[in-house]
Design an enzyme around this catalytic site. Structure first.
Site, mmCIF file in Angstrom:
data_model
loop_
_atom_site.group_PDB
_atom_site.id
_atom_site.type_symbol
_atom_site.label_atom_id
_atom_site.label_comp_id
_atom_site.label_asym_id
_atom_site.label_seq_id
_atom_site.Cartn_x
_atom_site.Cartn_y
_atom_site.Cartn_z
ATOM 1 N N ARG A 40 7.455 -9.001 14.446
ATOM 2 C CA ARG A 40 6.291 -8.342 14.989
ATOM 3 C C ARG A 40 6.920 -7.750 16.182
ATOM 4 N NH1 ARG A 40 3.193 -5.554 17.448
ATOM 5 N NH2 ARG A 40 0.985 -5.837 17.427
ATOM 6 N N ARG A 74 4.708 -15.041 12.806
ATOM 7 C CA ARG A 74 5.611 -13.786 12.891
ATOM 8 C C ARG A 74 6.530 -14.070 14.016
ATOM 9 N NH1 ARG A 74 1.291 -9.298 13.116
ATOM 10 N NH2 ARG A 74 0.674 -10.356 14.746
ATOM 11 N N ASP A 93 1.741 -1.529 19.661
ATOM 12 C CA ASP A 93 0.757 -1.893 18.595
ATOM 13 C C ASP A 93 0.728 -0.364 18.051
ATOM 14 O OD1 ASP A 93 -0.872 -3.575 17.682
ATOM 15 O OD2 ASP A 93 -2.217 -3.653 19.429
ATOM 16 N N GLU A 132 -4.427 0.642 13.466
ATOM 17 C CA GLU A 132 -4.685 -0.324 12.305
ATOM 18 C C GLU A 132 -5.012 0.380 10.884
ATOM 19 O OE1 GLU A 132 -5.326 -3.966 12.462
ATOM 20 O OE2 GLU A 132 -3.818 -3.458 13.761
#
Length: 228
Positions: free
Chosen positions: A101, A149, A106, A109
């Site tokens: 990760r 992760r 970020d 999505e």
């Protein structure tokens, strides 16, 4: 019998000590530089605390901010790529890779679990695939999150030098600086990442081109009651 040497003779003791020391040093060198890290269970507290770098190949990119990593300790010097091959099939790679990760970033999505996709989610996935899939990267593991992760910094060599993957995602606007306080890892790069985001926002790159319609991945996940 007069030529026999006692096991307590200084020369015998010296040779024995040297042999024992060599074995000890060799074992520790093997553990540190030659032993494969197969799964997150092999990551000792020492590796995480000392932020030891690991070299390996990206075998799969499944989302906009994570990928599968096959550790190849020693790289080409220990035969990887010419004497030792990285497995290619999913069955051969089972229980042999780390799920990475990317730290500090970020990505939008994608659509799953009945949740709609965010704008630029597919672009982020494609960008990451183009950038690291099948390439050798260096990771610096920081922690293991609740999904097992490995939260890590990833760096890859390009023609212009070694690149921080998280930074490049933020720079191009297909990822934003990680917002959640839970599991947030930046290494020493948080201020740098934020400055890159400010510039991407100013230049309206990627997700920032949406203007007031832009929703960060963190805000989006809160709306759908799913935190990461």
């Amino acid at each position: 019998m007069g030529d026999s040497v006692s096991v307590l003779h200084p020369k015998v003791l010296l040779v024995s000590a040297g042999f024992t020391t060599s074995l000890f040093v060799g074992f520790n060198l093997y553990r540190r530089y030659c032993r494969r890290i197969r799964t997150y269970l092999d990551l000792t507290p020492s590796i995480l605390d000392n932020q030891r770098q690991l070299y390996g190949k990206v075998t799969r990119v499944g989302d906009g901010d994570n990928f599968r990593f096959y550790h190849t300790p020693g790289g080409i010097f220990l035969g990887w790529g010419w004497l030792r091959k990285v497995p290619e099939t999913r069955s051969a790679l089972k229980d042999e890779t780390l799920m990475i990760r990317l730290c500090g970033v970020d990505a939008p999505e994608r659509s799953h679990w009945g949740k709609p996709a965010q704008p630029f989610s597919e672009e982020a996935l494609q960008w990451l695939r183009n950038y690291v899939m099948g390439r050798y990267v260096t990771i610096t593991p920081y922690s293991i999150d609740q999904y097992k992760r490995v939260v890590a910094r990833a760096q890859v060599w390009k023609w212009t030098g070694r690149k921080d993957v998280s930074a490049e995602m933020i720079r191009t606007g297909i990822g934003v600086v990680y917002e959640s306080k839970v599991g947030a890892e930046f290494g020493d790069n948080e201020s740098w990442y934020r400055s890159l985001q400010n510039r991407a926002k100013l230049l309206r790159r990627g997700v920032w081109s949406l203007g007031k319609k832009m929703t960060t991945p963190g805000q989006f996940k809160k709306t759908y009651y799913r935190g990461e």
